[in-house]
Structure formats: C-alpha cells, structure tokens
Design an enzyme around this catalytic site. Structure first.
Site, PDB file in Angstrom:
ATOM      1  N   HIS A  14      34.648  32.126  39.160  1.00  0.00           N
ATOM      2  CA  HIS A  14      36.018  32.612  38.877  1.00  0.00           C
ATOM      3  C   HIS A  14      36.466  32.008  37.554  1.00  0.00           C
ATOM      4  O   HIS A  14      36.842  30.843  37.477  1.00  0.00           O
ATOM      5  CB  HIS A  14      36.993  32.198  39.990  1.00  0.00           C
ATOM      6  CG  HIS A  14      38.388  32.718  39.770  1.00  0.00           C
ATOM      7  ND1 HIS A  14      39.063  33.438  40.731  1.00  0.00           N
ATOM      8  CD2 HIS A  14      39.225  32.630  38.722  1.00  0.00           C
ATOM      9  CE1 HIS A  14      40.257  33.770  40.272  1.00  0.00           C
ATOM     10  NE2 HIS A  14      40.381  33.279  39.046  1.00  0.00           N
ATOM     11  N   HIS A  16      38.517  32.740  33.610  1.00  0.00           N
ATOM     12  CA  HIS A  16      39.279  33.546  32.644  1.00  0.00           C
ATOM     13  C   HIS A  16      38.733  33.254  31.254  1.00  0.00           C
ATOM     14  O   HIS A  16      38.922  32.155  30.723  1.00  0.00           O
ATOM     15  CB  HIS A  16      40.772  33.209  32.725  1.00  0.00           C
ATOM     16  CG  HIS A  16      41.352  33.513  34.062  1.00  0.00           C
ATOM     17  ND1 HIS A  16      41.890  34.750  34.378  1.00  0.00           N
ATOM     18  CD2 HIS A  16      41.425  32.772  35.195  1.00  0.00           C
ATOM     19  CE1 HIS A  16      42.273  34.738  35.648  1.00  0.00           C
ATOM     20  NE2 HIS A  16      42.011  33.559  36.174  1.00  0.00           N
ATOM     21  N   LEU A  17      38.044  34.235  30.685  1.00  0.00           N
ATOM     22  CA  LEU A  17      37.462  34.040  29.348  1.00  0.00           C
ATOM     23  C   LEU A  17      38.432  34.445  28.244  1.00  0.00           C
ATOM     24  O   LEU A  17      38.193  34.150  27.081  1.00  0.00           O
ATOM     25  CB  LEU A  17      36.185  34.872  29.200  1.00  0.00           C
ATOM     26  CG  LEU A  17      34.881  34.269  29.714  1.00  0.00           C
ATOM     27  CD1 LEU A  17      33.744  35.271  29.529  1.00  0.00           C
ATOM     28  CD2 LEU A  17      34.539  32.968  29.001  1.00  0.00           C
ATOM     29  N   ASN A  42      41.995  40.138  33.977  1.00  0.00           N
ATOM     30  CA  ASN A  42      43.445  40.220  33.690  1.00  0.00           C
ATOM     31  C   ASN A  42      43.744  39.991  32.208  1.00  0.00           C
ATOM     32  O   ASN A  42      44.461  39.079  31.835  1.00  0.00           O
ATOM     33  CB  ASN A  42      44.243  39.243  34.577  1.00  0.00           C
ATOM     34  CG  ASN A  42      43.910  37.776  34.307  1.00  0.00           C
ATOM     35  OD1 ASN A  42      42.796  37.443  33.915  1.00  0.00           O
ATOM     36  ND2 ASN A  42      44.878  36.891  34.518  1.00  0.00           N
ATOM     37  N   LYS A  97      38.779  43.131  41.473  1.00  0.00           N
ATOM     38  CA  LYS A  97      39.768  42.079  41.709  1.00  0.00           C
ATOM     39  C   LYS A  97      41.121  42.664  42.066  1.00  0.00           C
ATOM     40  O   LYS A  97      41.668  43.489  41.334  1.00  0.00           O
ATOM     41  CB  LYS A  97      39.894  41.220  40.435  1.00  0.00           C
ATOM     42  CG  LYS A  97      40.934  40.106  40.505  1.00  0.00           C
ATOM     43  CD  LYS A  97      40.502  38.954  41.376  1.00  0.00           C
ATOM     44  CE  LYS A  97      41.624  37.942  41.588  1.00  0.00           C
ATOM     45  NZ  LYS A  97      41.692  36.915  40.574  1.00  0.00           N
ATOM     46  N   HIS A 134      43.268  37.718  44.860  1.00  0.00           N
ATOM     47  CA  HIS A 134      44.285  36.686  44.630  1.00  0.00           C
ATOM     48  C   HIS A 134      45.203  36.765  45.845  1.00  0.00           C
ATOM     49  O   HIS A 134      46.075  37.619  45.918  1.00  0.00           O
ATOM     50  CB  HIS A 134      45.058  36.938  43.329  1.00  0.00           C
ATOM     51  CG  HIS A 134      46.020  35.825  43.015  1.00  0.00           C
ATOM     52  ND1 HIS A 134      45.948  35.065  41.873  1.00  0.00           N
ATOM     53  CD2 HIS A 134      47.055  35.308  43.735  1.00  0.00           C
ATOM     54  CE1 HIS A 134      46.896  34.146  41.892  1.00  0.00           C
ATOM     55  NE2 HIS A 134      47.592  34.279  43.015  1.00  0.00           N
ATOM     56  N   HIS A 172      40.324  30.954  44.698  1.00  0.00           N
ATOM     57  CA  HIS A 172      41.092  29.707  44.489  1.00  0.00           C
ATOM     58  C   HIS A 172      41.983  29.335  45.681  1.00  0.00           C
ATOM     59  O   HIS A 172      43.199  29.226  45.554  1.00  0.00           O
ATOM     60  CB  HIS A 172      41.911  29.756  43.196  1.00  0.00           C
ATOM     61  CG  HIS A 172      42.610  31.055  42.912  1.00  0.00           C
ATOM     62  ND1 HIS A 172      43.418  31.694  43.830  1.00  0.00           N
ATOM     63  CD2 HIS A 172      42.622  31.830  41.803  1.00  0.00           C
ATOM     64  CE1 HIS A 172      43.879  32.797  43.278  1.00  0.00           C
ATOM     65  NE2 HIS A 172      43.414  32.911  42.066  1.00  0.00           N
ATOM     66  N   LEU A 217      48.521  28.847  39.615  1.00  0.00           N
ATOM     67  CA  LEU A 217      48.769  29.658  40.817  1.00  0.00           C
ATOM     68  C   LEU A 217      47.448  29.928  41.506  1.00  0.00           C
ATOM     69  O   LEU A 217      46.478  30.223  40.813  1.00  0.00           O
ATOM     70  CB  LEU A 217      49.471  30.966  40.439  1.00  0.00           C
ATOM     71  CG  LEU A 217      50.931  30.756  40.011  1.00  0.00           C
ATOM     72  CD1 LEU A 217      51.502  32.019  39.409  1.00  0.00           C
ATOM     73  CD2 LEU A 217      51.790  30.278  41.181  1.00  0.00           C
ATOM     74  N   ASP A 245      38.596  28.846  38.060  1.00  0.00           N
ATOM     75  CA  ASP A 245      39.873  29.451  37.692  1.00  0.00           C
ATOM     76  C   ASP A 245      40.402  28.830  36.399  1.00  0.00           C
ATOM     77  O   ASP A 245      41.612  28.746  36.195  1.00  0.00           O
ATOM     78  CB  ASP A 245      40.912  29.328  38.818  1.00  0.00           C
ATOM     79  CG  ASP A 245      42.111  30.233  38.577  1.00  0.00           C
ATOM     80  OD1 ASP A 245      41.991  31.200  37.804  1.00  0.00           O
ATOM     81  OD2 ASP A 245      43.175  29.949  39.157  1.00  0.00           O
ATOM     82  N   ALA A 261      51.395  29.575  34.089  1.00  0.00           N
ATOM     83  CA  ALA A 261      50.517  29.046  35.138  1.00  0.00           C
ATOM     84  C   ALA A 261      49.071  29.136  34.676  1.00  0.00           C
ATOM     85  O   ALA A 261      48.632  30.188  34.216  1.00  0.00           O
ATOM     86  CB  ALA A 261      50.697  29.853  36.413  1.00  0.00           C
TER      87      ALA A 261
HETATM   88  C1  NCD Z   1      45.573  32.620  35.796  1.00  0.00           C
HETATM   89  C2  NCD Z   1      45.751  33.063  34.334  1.00  0.00           C
HETATM   90  O1  NCD Z   1      46.434  32.383  33.568  1.00  0.00           O
HETATM   91  O2  NCD Z   1      45.159  34.089  33.968  1.00  0.00           O
HETATM   92  N1  NCD Z   1      46.534  31.583  36.090  1.00  0.00           N
HETATM   93  C3  NCD Z   1      46.469  30.697  37.106  1.00  0.00           C
HETATM   94  O3  NCD Z   1      47.423  29.916  37.271  1.00  0.00           O
HETATM   95  N2  NCD Z   1      45.449  30.622  37.917  1.00  0.00           N
HETATM   96  C4  NCD Z   1      45.694  33.799  36.695  1.00  0.00           C
HETATM   97  C5  NCD Z   1      45.304  33.553  38.125  1.00  0.00           C
HETATM   98  O4  NCD Z   1      44.115  33.407  38.452  1.00  0.00           O
HETATM   99  O5  NCD Z   1      46.201  33.492  38.963  1.00  0.00           O
HETATM  100 ZN    ZN Z   2      42.234  33.155  38.139  1.00  0.00          ZN
END
Ligand code: NCD
Ligand code: ZN
Length: 345
Positions: A14, A16-17, A42, A97, A134, A172, A217, A245, A261
């Site tokens: 998991h 975010h790139l 996202n 997702k 999520h 997560h 989050l 995450d 977040a």
């Molecule tokens: C993530 C993000 O910033 O893209 N933020 C987070 O707090 N985890 C999005 C997500 O996975 O909820």
């Molecule tokens: Zn995430």
C-alpha cells in the site's frame, strides 16, 4: 543477538507514489527499500481507467529503477464491467481501490453508495481481482475515532458475506475490531499494516502538543488498538502483511491550520518495521510479513533479489529537501536501530 538479516527484497502492499516531481522523489526512496509496491490510484485526476493506469505505469517505469509497480484502479460509480475485464487482462492491474467519497486525500470522486457497487464486486469476484478498501465511513456525523468500526458493521460484513470468493484487502487497519474482523473472516480477507499504526497511538498525536506529522487516516486510536495491530503484525498469520501507506505532503501543508493527512515513511520503512519487530522479539517474523504473505495474497512470485539489514543506529533526518520545499519524514529526528547495508561481496 541477531545483528544482521539478509532477506528477499520486501514488497510494499500500500503505497502513494504521487505524480509530477514528487513521483521521482518517492520512487528514489522506495526503490531502495522495496522490489514492488501496490500503487494507490488517488492522484489529482484519479486513475479510473486501464488507459490512465497504463500511462501512470509508464511514467513510473520511465525513471528506470529496478522496481515493479503493481497498479490499481480507483473505483467510481462510472466503472464498467468491461473495464474490470480489461483491468484483469492488462496484467499490470492488481486490484481496485474503494474510497468512500470524502474520506481522505483526493477521495472526492469516491463512492457515495456502496450498495450500488455490488454488481461491480460480482465482476471482480468473477475475475479474481482483489477489492482494496479504505474502510472508514465518511459521514461527518460519525466520530472520527469510530469510523472504521462503523464501516465494518455497516458495509464490510455485508460485502464479505455476499461475495465469499472476492479477495478483499482491508487497508491500513487501525482498530482491534478490524483485527478481529480479519481473523474471523475467510482466507480471502487480509489486511495491510502501517508502521505508524503498529507503533503509535493517539497520545503520540495529541498528548503534550499536537504532532501533525503523526496525523494520518485512519487516525491513530487508543493504545489497546495499537497493541492489537502490533500483535497481528508479529503473529505470523499470513492475513496480515506490510503496507506502509507512505503518503507525502509538504511540511508546510502538514504544519497548518488545516493539516493534510498522511505520513511519509518510504525512506526508512523497512528499517522502521525491523525496529518494531526487534523491539518485540519477533525479528524472525519479519521476512514473511514483508516479502511472502503479501505476494501470496496477490498471487505473485517471490522476489529473488536480496537486501541486507544491519543493526546500526541511524538518526532519521529532521527534514528532507524536495524541490526547494521540505518534507518531514516519519519519526523525524528519532534514532532507529536498523539500517539497510551493502550486500557482502
Ligand atoms: C493518504 C494520502 O495522503 O494520499 N493519506 C493518509 O492519511 N493515509 C490517503 C489514504 O490512504 O487515506
Ligand atoms: Zn493510503
């Protein structure tokens, strides 16, 4: 005492790139630590189609790292059954997702009615394409600390009952209720565990001054939840595997009246997990958690390259420089006790 670990290079299930210049920054950190990652969709323009996923895949690959992105699609009410079939056939897409609309960063295009997605879940079950969730309700009237628990009660139980063969990743997880739900579910239901949810609780966010860099989050919960998550991570149960995450935001956007977040852990993620496992006398459980259970769930071959981890103190930088701006890494300024080191020749 073990002072060295040589393990197959881990997978981050998991991640975010991001995109644009930030993509190169995150990839550089990630490729050192991970062989593959499940890439979250996202983006500002969400990755809702196979074509968009392919463009994103190509952008990631264009940096030339020895790193395999495992793409995902962002579920919207517009997603068609044909697109799900195309996703399966694409061979680059490994899951879809679900973000409840408004629940987190870049989720405004997410789902407003989960019930109306049941025909799509049917199709995903048919094609054996995992649903990544999520798992929080986005209802502003629900207390933020209860949003995961209520999501389980209102939606998750129903989804898993209706689609017993659908593979579901509860992303997560942050509560004991989520751990229990996964434990009680079939082998088709698994969960990712972040370093922050295994290591910290809401005191680390709110006590002795607000700590915006620990804000993510789902929000950190009370200690009993943290303990349940930690236990599940080190238990050796294949339903629980690594997913950082890691989600960078500029320091200025986190240290703000309305802070974003997301915790940026990609730079030292495996070292932090090693520290967590070591402190709980569970180093022997680390390899399966970081490079086997996730691969098994996603039906992927195991990575063949190795990394070496060495017991050695390392102070995580207070700030990372990015493009004239700053990003504050997870555990900034703190000392961890494991480091990736060169392989012996
Ligand atoms: C993530 C993000 O910033 O893209 N933020 C987070 O707090 N985890 C999005 C997500 O996975 O909820
Ligand atoms: Zn995430």
């Amino acid at each position: 005492m073990t002072n060295e670990l040589i393990i197959n290079k881990p997978d981050d299930m998991h991640l975010h790139l991001r995109e644009g210049e930030l993509l190169g920054f995150v990839l550089k950190d990630t490729a050192k630590q991970f062989a593959r990652a499940i890439v979250m969709p996202n983006l500002k323009l969400p990755v809702t189609t196979v074509n968009l996923a392919r463009n994103y895949y190509d952008a990631i690959k264009s940096f030339g790292y020895d790193f395999q992105p495992l793409m995902t699609l962002y579920l919207t009410s517009e997603l068609s059954k044909e697109e799900i079939k195309r996703a399966k056939e694409s061979e680059i897409i490994h899951g879809i997702k679900l973000y409840p609309a408004g629940v987190t960063t870049n989720s405004k295009d997410g789902i407003t009615s989960i019930d109306s997605c049941f025909n799509l879940f049917e199709e995903m079950q048919k094609y054996n394409l995992p649903l990544l969730i999520h798992g929080e309700v986005s209802d502003s009237k629900v207390d933020i600390f209860d949003r995961e628990k209520i999501f389980i009660e209102k939606y998750l139980i129903k989804i898993c009952q209706h689609f017993p063969s659908l593979r579901v990743v509860f992303e997560h997880i942050s509560t004991k209720e989520a751990v229990d739900f996964v434990l009680e579910s079939s082998v088709n239901v698994a969960a990712t565990i972040t370093p922050q949810h295994a290591m910290l609780n809401r005191n680390d966010l709110l006590s002795g001054g607000i700590k915006p860099h620990n804000y993510c989050l789902p929000v950190l919960k009370r200690e009993k939840h943290q303990k349940a998550i930690l236990q599940s991570a080190i238990s050796g149960n294949p339903k629980f595997f690594l997913g950082t995450d890691s989600a960078p935001h500029l320091t200025s956007q986190k240290e703000s009246a309305c802070g974003c977040a997301g915790v940026y852990s990609a730079k030292t993620a495996i070292e932090i997990y090693a520290d967590i496992f070591d402190q709980n006398d569970a180093l022997d459980m680390l390899p399966n958690f970081c490079n086997k259970f996730g691969a098994d769930f996603y039906s992927l071959p195991y990575n063949q390259t190795k990394i070496r981890l060495e017991r050695k103190d390392y102070e995580i930088p207070r700030q990372l420089e990015f493009n004239g701006d700053k990003i504050t890494p997870f555990l900034a300024g703190q000392t961890i006790h494991w480091q990736i080191a060169e392989m012996p020749h």
